[in-house]
Design a protein around this motif. Structure first.
Motif, mmCIF file in Angstrom:
data_model
loop_
_atom_site.group_PDB
_atom_site.id
_atom_site.type_symbol
_atom_site.label_atom_id
_atom_site.label_comp_id
_atom_site.label_asym_id
_atom_site.label_seq_id
_atom_site.Cartn_x
_atom_site.Cartn_y
_atom_site.Cartn_z
ATOM 1 N N GLN A 1 0.813 -1.218 0.000
ATOM 2 C CA GLN A 1 0.000 0.000 0.000
ATOM 3 C C GLN A 1 0.846 1.267 0.000
ATOM 4 O O GLN A 1 0.329 2.359 -0.216
ATOM 5 C CB GLN A 1 -0.946 -0.019 1.214
ATOM 6 N N ALA A 2 2.139 1.135 0.257
ATOM 7 C CA ALA A 2 3.018 2.312 0.276
ATOM 8 C C ALA A 2 3.277 2.801 -1.144
ATOM 9 O O ALA A 2 3.085 2.068 -2.119
ATOM 10 C CB ALA A 2 4.331 1.955 0.960
ATOM 11 N N SER A 3 3.714 4.047 -1.255
ATOM 12 C CA SER A 3 4.115 4.573 -2.557
ATOM 13 C C SER A 3 5.567 4.174 -2.825
ATOM 14 O O SER A 3 6.316 3.860 -1.891
ATOM 15 C CB SER A 3 3.994 6.095 -2.576
ATOM 16 N N GLN A 4 5.952 4.211 -4.093
ATOM 17 C CA GLN A 4 7.346 3.886 -4.424
ATOM 18 C C GLN A 4 8.309 4.868 -3.757
ATOM 19 O O GLN A 4 9.395 4.479 -3.325
ATOM 20 C CB GLN A 4 7.567 3.903 -5.937
ATOM 21 N N ASP A 5 7.884 6.124 -3.645
ATOM 22 C CA ASP A 5 8.726 7.120 -2.995
ATOM 23 C C ASP A 5 8.996 6.762 -1.541
ATOM 24 O O ASP A 5 10.117 6.912 -1.046
ATOM 25 C CB ASP A 5 8.049 8.495 -3.069
ATOM 26 N N GLU A 6 7.961 6.308 -0.842
ATOM 27 C CA GLU A 6 8.135 5.933 0.572
ATOM 28 C C GLU A 6 9.074 4.736 0.699
ATOM 29 O O GLU A 6 9.901 4.683 1.618
ATOM 30 C CB GLU A 6 6.771 5.606 1.197
ATOM 31 N N VAL A 7 8.930 3.794 -0.224
ATOM 32 C CA VAL A 7 9.776 2.607 -0.169
ATOM 33 C C VAL A 7 11.234 2.980 -0.452
ATOM 34 O O VAL A 7 12.154 2.577 0.273
ATOM 35 C CB VAL A 7 9.279 1.543 -1.171
ATOM 36 N N LEU A 8 11.443 3.787 -1.500
ATOM 37 C CA LEU A 8 12.815 4.177 -1.851
ATOM 38 C C LEU A 8 13.459 5.022 -0.755
ATOM 39 O O LEU A 8 14.664 4.949 -0.540
ATOM 40 C CB LEU A 8 12.822 4.930 -3.179
ATOM 41 N N ALA A 9 12.638 5.819 -0.062
ATOM 42 C CA ALA A 9 13.194 6.633 1.024
ATOM 43 C C ALA A 9 13.763 5.745 2.119
ATOM 44 O O ALA A 9 14.794 6.052 2.709
ATOM 45 C CB ALA A 9 12.126 7.569 1.593
ATOM 46 N N GLN A 10 13.096 4.622 2.398
ATOM 47 C CA GLN A 10 13.596 3.698 3.424
ATOM 48 C C GLN A 10 14.811 2.925 2.929
ATOM 49 O O GLN A 10 15.636 2.486 3.724
ATOM 50 C CB GLN A 10 12.495 2.718 3.837
ATOM 51 N N TRP A 11 14.878 2.726 1.624
ATOM 52 C CA TRP A 11 15.957 1.917 1.044
ATOM 53 C C TRP A 11 17.205 2.759 0.776
ATOM 54 O O TRP A 11 18.306 2.226 0.632
ATOM 55 C CB TRP A 11 15.478 1.267 -0.260
ATOM 56 N N ALA A 12 17.031 4.059 0.689
ATOM 57 C CA ALA A 12 18.116 4.938 0.251
ATOM 58 C C ALA A 12 19.370 4.745 1.092
ATOM 59 O O ALA A 12 19.316 4.763 2.315
ATOM 60 C CB ALA A 12 17.670 6.391 0.326
ATOM 61 N N GLY A 13 20.487 4.530 0.422
ATOM 62 C CA GLY A 13 21.766 4.302 1.079
ATOM 63 C C GLY A 13 22.199 2.856 1.017
ATOM 64 O O GLY A 13 23.377 2.550 1.179
ATOM 65 N N LEU A 14 21.255 1.958 0.783
ATOM 66 C CA LEU A 14 21.575 0.528 0.742
ATOM 67 C C LEU A 14 22.071 0.089 -0.634
ATOM 68 O O LEU A 14 22.745 -0.930 -0.755
ATOM 69 C CB LEU A 14 20.344 -0.283 1.150
ATOM 70 N N GLY A 15 21.743 0.875 -1.675
ATOM 71 C CA GLY A 15 22.246 0.567 -3.006
ATOM 72 C C GLY A 15 21.401 -0.428 -3.784
ATOM 73 O O GLY A 15 20.453 -1.009 -3.254
ATOM 74 N N TYR A 16 21.742 -0.602 -5.034
ATOM 75 C CA TYR A 16 21.022 -1.518 -5.936
ATOM 76 C C TYR A 16 19.517 -1.316 -5.811
ATOM 77 O O TYR A 16 18.781 -2.208 -5.367
ATOM 78 C CB TYR A 16 21.412 -2.977 -5.654
ATOM 79 N N TYR A 17 19.076 -0.139 -6.247
ATOM 80 C CA TYR A 17 17.702 0.281 -5.964
ATOM 81 C C TYR A 17 16.645 -0.490 -6.736
ATOM 82 O O TYR A 17 15.470 -0.444 -6.389
ATOM 83 C CB TYR A 17 17.587 1.799 -6.170
ATOM 84 N N ALA A 18 17.065 -1.220 -7.766
ATOM 85 C CA ALA A 18 16.109 -2.094 -8.448
ATOM 86 C C ALA A 18 15.538 -3.117 -7.468
ATOM 87 O O ALA A 18 14.400 -3.553 -7.608
ATOM 88 C CB ALA A 18 16.784 -2.797 -9.620
ATOM 89 N N ARG A 19 16.340 -3.474 -6.452
ATOM 90 C CA ARG A 19 15.838 -4.420 -5.450
ATOM 91 C C ARG A 19 14.609 -3.861 -4.755
ATOM 92 O O ARG A 19 13.630 -4.572 -4.506
ATOM 93 C CB ARG A 19 16.919 -4.703 -4.396
#
Length: 370
Positions: free
Chosen positions: A97-115
């Motif tokens: 239910q989250a937006s892609q922006d919210e997900v990427l914000a949590q992932w930012a810094g971990l790299g390989y953003y396609a994951r």
DNA sequence: GTCCTGATAC
DNA sequence: GTATCAGGAC
């Protein structure tokens, strides 16, 4: 006791990597209940393995998230991201239910953003097709975006106890040394998948899967500690891996515009969803310095190109990037900036949107001294 | 071949 | 500071 014959039927995986038709083994396939290798690795694991990792719970969502984060990423790097991510998205439904922006914000810094993009897409597939449940087989998991043969096998082994061979980097290092399989070509990989399957027991699969990974991570490292290895006796390793050839990284360079507005912060643009840093927020950029004014003008900013700052270097797997920040001067309130979903102002407060690690570092420097 | 980053080693 | 290292999917 274990039964004398463990598997009457081959654990035929339809994951494409293992290929029963191209076996290289000459010894009988199913002669032992649990082969000696697995028994020794399991015994070692009980005393020396990792038993307190935060994702070691029998929950498919947790195991899936952890395995995807652990792709190309070490345990220590993953742990803080895993905990924050799980707190932000406690269930597959919350993630879907989250937006892609919210997900990427949590992932930012971990790299390989396609994951992260694949994880998000797969969460939506799971909630749509499985309701409140999850896929139960490795093949079904591997059909989801971002889940390959090894990740799929690890998930079903950990979450459901399904016997499925894995071949991640740690296991590959262990098995290539133990069985003297050199090279990274398709044939070597097929051989290693065969060995992986032959060693995988039907009982204690979750423990064995963690055990063989821990053995690779803790003992059979690049510089192995063979004295501590439970399977050193049968190992073919003679002290040196086959040399790996790496090609030189090409150089790339970009100029990035630092557009500052005292009231609103720094102007960010969303990167295209494919390519480097896909979907993250970054600075407006151009390959040629001469093109940067047009890029800035297209955003509705009326400033002029000012000082060039110290270049920032960043190394990727396949190239080396030099970023030269260019301060944009005389921005008059930037009234003309188009307010749409691919442009935003960033004040530098707290977490902020999903930004590439070097951009975040670069901006922190600018925002420290306004 | 294309996707990243922090840690550690020189 | 620069180089190497650690980690799979598409």
């Amino acid at each position: 006791m274990e039964p004398a014959v463990q598997r009457l039927e081959p654990q035929r995986s339809r994951l494409h990597a293992p290929d029963p038709g191209r076996r290289v083994e000459t010894r009988p396939r199913y002669s032992l209940a649990v082969d000696e290798f697995a028994l020794k690795v399991l015994a070692w694991y009980r005393r020396h393995g990792r038993h307190d990792l935060p994702w070691q719970v029998p929950d498919p969502y947790v195991r899936w998230l952890a395995e995807v984060m652990l792709q190309q990423t070490t345990v220590t790097a993953v742990i803080p991201y895993f905990q924050r991510f799980l707190a932000a998205f406690p269930s597959v439904r919350a993630l879907a239910q989250a937006s892609q922006d919210e997900v990427l914000a949590q992932w930012a810094g971990l790299g390989y953003y396609a994951r992260a993009r694949h994880l998000h897409a797969a969460a939506r597939v799971i909630t749509e097709h499985y309701g409140d449940g999850f896929p139960r087989t490795a093949d079904a998991w591997a059909a989801l975006p971002g889940v390959g043969p090894s990740t799929a096998a690890a998930i079903v082994a950990f979450a459901f106890g399904v016997p499925a061979p894995i071949l991640d980097a740690n296991v590959r290092r262990v098995l290539s040394r133990y069985h003297a399989v050199s090279g990274r070509d398709a044939r070597a990989l097929r051989t290693l998948w065969t060995h992986a399957r032959d060693h995988t027991p039907t009982h204690e699969v979750a423990a064995y899967t963690q055990a063989i990974m821990d053995l690779g991570a803790l003992v059979c490292r690049k510089a192995p500690d063979c004295a501590a290895c439970p399977v050193a006796a049968g190992c073919a390793f003679e002290g040196e891996d086959a040399p790996t050839v790496r090609r030189a990284r090409p150089e790339r360079a970009v100029f990035m515009a630092v557009i500052r507005d005292p009231a609103r912060g720094v102007l960010l643009v969303r990167r295209p969803s494919h390519g480097i840093w896909g979907g993250l927020w970054s600075l407006p950029e151009s390959v040629e310095l001469d093109d940067l004014p047009a890029v800035v003008a297209a955003l509705g900013v009326d400033g002029r190109m000012g000082m060039a700052c110290a270049p920032v270097h960043h190394t990727f797997t396949h190239f080396r990037l030099t970023i030269t920040p260019i301060l944009v001067e005389g921005v008059s309130q930037a009234f003309g900036v188009a307010e749409h979903h691919d442009v935003m102002w960033y004040k530098g407060d707290g977490s902020g949107p999903g930004m590439p690690a070097p951009i975040r570092r670069l901006l922190n420097q600018f925002l420290e001294v306004p």
